[in-house]
Design an enzyme around this catalytic site. Structure first.
Site, PDB file in Angstrom:
ATOM      1  CB  CYS A   1     -29.691 -20.467 -21.466  1.00 14.25           C
ATOM      2  SG  CYS A   1     -30.310 -20.911 -20.120  1.00 14.25           S
TER       3      CYS A   1
ATOM      4  CB  ILE B   1     -13.839 -25.534  -8.087  1.00 11.84           C
ATOM      5  CG1 ILE B   1     -13.504 -26.986  -7.327  1.00 11.84           C
ATOM      6  CG2 ILE B   1     -13.332 -25.574  -9.455  1.00 11.84           C
ATOM      7  CD1 ILE B   1     -14.134 -28.179  -8.297  1.00 11.84           C
ATOM      8  CG  ASP B   2     -11.628 -24.419  -2.515  1.00  9.77           C
ATOM      9  OD1 ASP B   2     -11.573 -23.076  -2.800  1.00  9.77           O
ATOM     10  OD2 ASP B   2     -10.858 -25.132  -2.190  1.00  9.77           O
TER      11      ASP B   2
ATOM     12  CG  HIS C   1      -9.809 -24.930 -13.743  1.00  8.94           C
ATOM     13  ND1 HIS C   1      -8.883 -25.841 -13.017  1.00  8.94           N
ATOM     14  CD2 HIS C   1      -9.569 -24.761 -14.901  1.00  8.94           C
ATOM     15  CE1 HIS C   1      -7.833 -26.019 -13.892  1.00  8.94           C
ATOM     16  NE2 HIS C   1      -8.289 -25.299 -15.187  1.00  8.94           N
TER      17      HIS C   1
ATOM     18  CG  ASN D   1       3.173 -28.554  -4.767  1.00  9.59           C
ATOM     19  OD1 ASN D   1       2.116 -28.411  -4.506  1.00  9.59           O
ATOM     20  ND2 ASN D   1       3.340 -29.822  -5.488  1.00  9.59           N
TER      21      ASN D   1
ATOM     22  CB  CYS E   1     -28.463 -23.828 -17.784  1.00 12.86           C
ATOM     23  SG  CYS E   1     -28.716 -24.579 -19.498  1.00 12.86           S
TER      24      CYS E   1
HETATM   25  P1  NAD Z   1      -3.452 -31.260  -7.945  1.00  9.64           P
HETATM   26  O1  NAD Z   1      -4.030 -31.901  -7.021  1.00  9.64           O
HETATM   27  O2  NAD Z   1      -2.911 -31.798  -9.236  1.00  9.64           O
HETATM   28  O3  NAD Z   1      -2.161 -30.837  -7.245  1.00  9.64           O
HETATM   29  C1  NAD Z   1      -2.111 -30.449  -5.553  1.00  9.64           C
HETATM   30  C2  NAD Z   1      -0.644 -30.237  -5.404  1.00  9.64           C
HETATM   31  O4  NAD Z   1      -0.636 -29.998  -3.796  1.00  9.64           O
HETATM   32  C3  NAD Z   1       0.122 -31.640  -5.281  1.00  9.64           C
HETATM   33  O5  NAD Z   1       1.324 -31.564  -5.935  1.00  9.64           O
HETATM   34  C4  NAD Z   1       0.233 -32.221  -3.770  1.00  9.64           C
HETATM   35  O6  NAD Z   1       1.354 -32.706  -3.345  1.00  9.64           O
HETATM   36  C5  NAD Z   1       0.434 -30.611  -3.331  1.00  9.64           C
HETATM   37  N1  NAD Z   1      -0.222 -30.649  -1.555  1.00  9.64           N
HETATM   38  C6  NAD Z   1      -1.206 -31.111  -1.296  1.00  9.64           C
HETATM   39  N2  NAD Z   1      -1.449 -30.637  -0.063  1.00  9.64           N
HETATM   40  C7  NAD Z   1      -0.486 -29.864   0.538  1.00  9.64           C
HETATM   41  C8  NAD Z   1      -0.115 -29.191   1.609  1.00  9.64           C
HETATM   42  N3  NAD Z   1      -0.622 -29.284   2.475  1.00  9.64           N
HETATM   43  N4  NAD Z   1       1.092 -28.281   1.466  1.00  9.64           N
HETATM   44  C9  NAD Z   1       1.819 -28.365   0.273  1.00  9.64           C
HETATM   45  N5  NAD Z   1       1.674 -28.911  -0.905  1.00  9.64           N
HETATM   46  C10 NAD Z   1       0.473 -29.946  -0.644  1.00  9.64           C
HETATM   47  O7  NAD Z   1      -4.260 -30.119  -8.168  1.00  9.64           O
HETATM   48  P2  NAD Z   1      -4.129 -28.575  -8.787  1.00  9.64           P
HETATM   49  O8  NAD Z   1      -2.792 -28.479  -9.359  1.00  9.64           O
HETATM   50  O9  NAD Z   1      -4.738 -27.647  -8.379  1.00  9.64           O
HETATM   51  O10 NAD Z   1      -4.789 -29.128 -10.372  1.00  9.64           O
HETATM   52  C11 NAD Z   1      -5.809 -29.963 -10.342  1.00  9.64           C
HETATM   53  C12 NAD Z   1      -7.434 -29.577 -10.749  1.00  9.64           C
HETATM   54  O11 NAD Z   1      -8.099 -29.786  -9.611  1.00  9.64           O
HETATM   55  C13 NAD Z   1      -7.440 -28.013 -10.418  1.00  9.64           C
HETATM   56  O12 NAD Z   1      -7.790 -27.452 -11.903  1.00  9.64           O
HETATM   57  C14 NAD Z   1      -8.711 -27.831  -9.686  1.00  9.64           C
HETATM   58  O13 NAD Z   1      -9.666 -27.274 -10.578  1.00  9.64           O
HETATM   59  C15 NAD Z   1      -9.110 -28.977  -9.197  1.00  9.64           C
HETATM   60  N6  NAD Z   1      -9.392 -29.310  -7.596  1.00  9.64           N
HETATM   61  C16 NAD Z   1      -9.806 -28.107  -7.164  1.00  9.64           C
HETATM   62  C17 NAD Z   1      -9.929 -28.492  -5.676  1.00  9.64           C
HETATM   63  C18 NAD Z   1     -10.378 -27.302  -4.688  1.00  9.64           C
HETATM   64  O14 NAD Z   1     -11.095 -26.611  -5.426  1.00  9.64           O
HETATM   65  N7  NAD Z   1     -10.026 -27.371  -3.579  1.00  9.64           N
HETATM   66  C19 NAD Z   1      -9.767 -29.878  -5.123  1.00  9.64           C
HETATM   67  C20 NAD Z   1      -9.479 -30.829  -5.849  1.00  9.64           C
HETATM   68  C21 NAD Z   1      -9.171 -30.607  -7.357  1.00  9.64           C
END
Ligand code: NAD
Length: 253
Positions: free
Chosen positions: A137, A108-109, A126, A225, A134
């Site tokens: 609307c 979402i960044d 997301h 990951n 809003c």
């Molecule tokens: P998550 O936090 O569930 O998973 C992130 C994964 O990335 C973890 O398994 C972690 O171990 C791994 N990880 C973190 N840093 C890493 C690196 N440098 N190298 C390798 N692996 C790394 O996140 P998700 O699966 O995206 O799901 C969670 C929800 O969180 C998403 O739906 C999203 O909307 C939201 N979210 C978004 C942000 C963002 O926009 N940056 C931040 C936090 C959460």
């Protein structure tokens, strides 16, 4: 192949990328941790500090809305300072080379857009936290507008047009997924010849269904990951390593 060895993983990933013509990246919070934005589930992630606020609670309770906005403003500096990392830049390089038709992201960044990929090629499942909307609307608002009113009144503002609550333009737990983005992601997953999961724990559904959808439609599946996911066993390649180090070599001019 499942490996935590960087050079072995890079060699295989290089082959998969070279042989693919429609690479669809699917990114999660892990791609942005090196940019200073914490993920959700790591020990240093946001959930170590806060329980998420589900959508129905946000709608029902002014206190929940105020708390959601306080948390968002507390993250303001991190979001404002964040610049695309090596993962974002590598995917932007592959996009410019014509190999990546679009990126599907749970993030979402706004960092894929900041890396130079046009907004029309970033499919946000997301939503986006860099502006507000809003919930009644759909009127959009700048965060600065929300912040000024929050600071003046000590409470989150409602929509000037329809009086419904104003929320970051993100999808919370319990909130409906965006139809157009879900349809587009499904089309991309089915047309991919390489589906590349980058930095997602793959536990948030329905988003986590796309890698399986791509794999069932015939794509190679690669997962980068630093910890295992539930879908490692169906992937052609899994690299358990830091994303910046794995994708850094693919950053071009
Ligand atoms: P998550 O936090 O569930 O998973 C992130 C994964 O990335 C973890 O398994 C972690 O171990 C791994 N990880 C973190 N840093 C890493 C690196 N440098 N190298 C390798 N692996 C790394 O996140 P998700 O699966 O995206 O799901 C969670 C929800 O969180 C998403 O739906 C999203 O909307 C939201 N979210 C978004 C942000 C963002 O926009 N940056 C931040 C936090 C959460």
């Amino acid at each position: 192949m499942i490996t935590s060895n960087l050079s072995a993983g890079l060699e295989r990933l290089g082959e998969l990328i070279a042989n693919a013509s429609a690479i669809v990246p699917f990114t999660g919070a892990g791609i942005s941790t090196e940019c200073g934005i914490p993920d959700f589930r790591s020990p240093t992630g946001m959930w170590a500090r806060h329980r998420p606020i589900p959508f129905d609670e946000f709608v029902a309770s002014r206190e929940a809305r105020d708390e959601a906005w306080r948390r968002r403003f507390a993250m303001d500096e991190a979001f404002a300072k964040a610049r695309p990392g090596r993962g974002h830049r590598a995917l932007a390089t592959l996009h410019r080379a014509g190999k990546v038709p679009a990126v599907i992201t749970q993030n979402i960044d706004n960092l894929h857009q900041a890396s130079g990929i046009g907004a029309e090629y970033v499919v946000e499942l997301h939503g986006n936290t860099t502006y507000a909307r809003c919930i009644g609307c759909d009127k959009t608002y700048e965060l600065q507008w929300v912040r000024e009113r929050f600071e003046a009144d000590g409470s989150a503002p409602d929509c000037t047009a329809c009086k419904a609550p104003v929320k970051t333009a993100t999808i919370s737990f319990g909130q409906a997924m965006p139809d157009a983005a879900m349809r587009r992601a499904a089309e991309l997953a089915r047309a991919a010849d390489l589906f590349l999961v980058v930095g997602s724990s793959l536990v948030v559904w329905p988003a986590a269904g796309f890698p399986l959808m791509a794999s069932e439609a015939g794509a190679r599946l690669a997962i980068i990951n630093n910890e295992p996911t539930d879908q490692d066993s169906v992937a052609d390649l899994v690299i358990h390593h830091d994303i910046g180090e794995v994708l850094g070599p693919f950053v071009g001019n």
